[in-house]
Design an enzyme around this catalytic site. Structure first.
Site, mmCIF file in Angstrom:
data_model
loop_
_atom_site.group_PDB
_atom_site.id
_atom_site.type_symbol
_atom_site.label_atom_id
_atom_site.label_comp_id
_atom_site.label_asym_id
_atom_site.label_seq_id
_atom_site.Cartn_x
_atom_site.Cartn_y
_atom_site.Cartn_z
ATOM 1 C CB SER A 1 -0.996 0.018 1.188
ATOM 2 O OG SER A 1 -2.117 0.846 1.071
ATOM 3 C CE LYS B 1 -4.954 -2.234 0.816
ATOM 4 N NZ LYS B 1 -5.178 -0.884 1.168
ATOM 5 C CG ASP C 1 7.183 5.516 -11.482
ATOM 6 O OD1 ASP C 1 7.532 4.093 -11.766
ATOM 7 O OD2 ASP C 1 5.880 5.565 -11.386
#
Length: 552
Positions: A292, A317, A303
């Site tokens: 999460s 998740k 990224d």
């Protein structure tokens, strides 16, 4: 009919009328009305006519839990009685004595007092057994009943009757309950002269600010590179994932997007503040327990090519939950959207919306995964957690080691070691190193305890024998199986030597916790932790660090 049923049924009927009032009578809403009506009448008939006495609250709770189980594991009903525990998970705050207490051999035992809090200040130690609370014996009490007796208002007094190793008589310890704020950053320190380390265990309120403060402190101590450890971190508050990312990422950067069925649940979160340091080299440690909010931070760092991810693939998740209030102070936590990293990757690994005929769910297949590209053009994928940039094989313990941990032999030995070496005064966890003679003492100590284990090979051999018997082939293969059983049978003495290194590591870690609490447990593993060692190697090789983030 009981008073509880009289209250519940009108509530259900009111729900039916509400649905009818706010929505047109389409086929879908007719089905909702019909099934709510069936449920209400079924509930009434069972409570009225069932042969035994029925607890309406338990019956309703079971029905709600089973209904929500068909959706996903994160859509949950929280009854009013459980709200306090639920809030503690999200805030990290509760009222208590400031210690981890667990059942060991049926006795409530202090596993770890939090340094600086009430239990620690009152002199309670790991290994202390609690036999009574305010004069109420705990024998026969459930763990939940013990927790209830422990709870109370801040500043209220509590008396614990304690049995300590080496002392014949029990004694009372008076502790004043206080507001406990469990630090989600339990450790921040230096692993070398210029590498700082931050352990983040959950994303509770204000943890982003805490990480920033700890980073500044480490930089003042000489840290020029940072390890951010998110292993085993199950997540928490979404906005704190944004705040932790903001410690390392410039202001105004997109951190995470959430998209759901209802447009009101679609949001894009960006960093709002100037970072503490946008350039300091960072390694993020991840594993299958990183979920999460941990995956949001990991995805952001990857990224934007802001840091190197080392370890193992994260949990996957990528679902967002919101709370909705219910009658009688209850709450339902509903999954409303999915998370997307800055490149647009959805990190959700399991597709709960498309179940198999048996009700099971599966992971998103590789064939359906999509390619994305980081800021520097590195190829990354969606649909199944975040892949590390450098994968490190998981440290797997041998069956004998797992059994030593699970049966608390390592815990009990550490307690005895601590009291039998009371003159020992180590200045740091690094000084706690078991000698060969001390390990031999441990083996002798273990020989006097009820201890055994079964290896996976032994289990599989047993299963194979059972299959052979079912298929009536055992007699003709008996000699083969006899040899196989003999060859795979574990040898306790041999295994204690074969796996000495990992057993010693865990013993030293537990003993370090007796002297230095949570800090000791964390620090004692640095030299033998393959993930930390891999992180140090990458950070100490600037060319390799740069080539991982910008291979072109």
């Amino acid at each position: 009919m009981s008073r509880k049923v009289k209250i519940i049924l009108p509530s259900i009927l009111a729900m039916i009328l509400l649905v009818a009032a706010v929505k047109p009578p389409t086929d879908r809403y007719f089905e909702i009305l019909k099934n709510l009506d069936i449920f209400a009448t079924l509930f009434k008939e069972v409570n009225t006519h069932y042969v035994d006495e029925v607890n309406p609250t338990t019956l309703m709770q079971s029905g709600i839990d089973e209904m929500l189980e068909t959706l996903d594991p994160y859509t949950n009903y929280i009854a009013a009685d459980d709200i306090e525990s639920y809030r503690m998970m999200t805030t990290g705050e509760y009222s208590g004595i400031g210690a981890v207490v667990e059942r060991k051999d049926g006795i409530s035992t202090i596993v770890m007092p939090y340094e600086g809090f009430a239990a620690h200040e009152a002199g309670l130690r790991a290994g202390d057994e609690i036999h009574a609370i305010n004069g109420i014996p705990l024998e026969g009490k459930t763990q939940e009943e013990v927790r209830y007796l422990m709870k109370g208002q801040s500043n209220s007094a509590i008396t614990l009757t304690v049995k300590r190793f080496g002392q014949k008589e029990m004694f009372d310890v008076d502790v004043k309950r206080e507001k406990i704020a469990v630090d989600s950053v339990p450790y921040a320190g230096m692993v070398s002269d210029d590498i700082g380390y931050v352990r983040l265990t959950s994303f509770t309120q204000n943890v982003g600010r805490s990480v920033g403060i700890k980073l500044l402190d480490l930089m003042e101590q000489g840290a020029e590179k940072i390890i951010l450890d998110l292993r085993g971190n199950p997540g928490g508050l979404l906005h704190e994932a944004v705040n932790v990312s903001n410690v390392f990422v410039e202001k105004g950067k997109k951190i995470v997007t959430q998209k759901g069925k209802v447009r009101a649940n679609d949001w894009t979160y960006k960093t709002l503040n100037d970072p503490v340091d946008p350039e300091i080299p960072v390694v993020v440690l991840t594993d299958n327990g990183s979920a999460s909010a941990s995956e949001i931070v990991s995805g952001v760092m990857q990224d934007y090519d802001r840091g190197v991810l080392i370890g193992r693939k994260t949990f996957g998740k990528g679902l967002v939950q919101i709370e909705r209030p219910l009658s009688y102070d209850a709450v339902v936590k509903i999954t409303t959207a999915k998370y997307y990293t800055p490149t647009g990757r959805c990190i959700q690994a399991i597709d709960y919306s498309n179940r198999n005929e048996d009700g099971s769910v599966g992971k998103i297949p590789d064939s359906l995964k999509n390619e994305f590209y980081t800021l520097n053009g590195r190829k990354v994928f969606d649909g199944g957690g975040i892949d590390p940039d450098v994968e490190v094989e998981k440290l797997e313990f041998a069956p004998i080691t797992k059994r030593l941990m699970n049966d608390d032999h390592i815990f009990y030995y550490a307690t005895e070691y601590f009291y039998k070496n009371e003159g020992m005064n180590p200045s740091s966890p690094d000084e706690i190193r078991l000698t060969d003679a001390e390990y031999e003492d441990f083996k002798k100590w273990l020989s006097g305890r009820d201890f055994d284990y079964v290896t996976r090979v032994e289990k599989e051999t047993k299963n194979l024998i059972n299959i052979a018997k079912e298929e009536k082939k055992y007699k003709q293969l008996k000699s083969y199986f006899d040899n196989l059983e003999q060859a795979t049978k574990h040898n306790k003495e041999r295994d204690l030597e074969t796996f000495k290194e990992e057993i010693v590591m865990l013993l030293e870690q537990e003993i370090a916790g007796r002297y230095f609490y949570e800090r000791g447990i964390i620090e004692s593993t640095f030299g033998k932790d393959p993930d930390v060692q891999a992180a140090i190697a990458v950070l100490n090789d600037p060319a390799k660090y740069k080539s991982i983030l910008n291979p072109n």
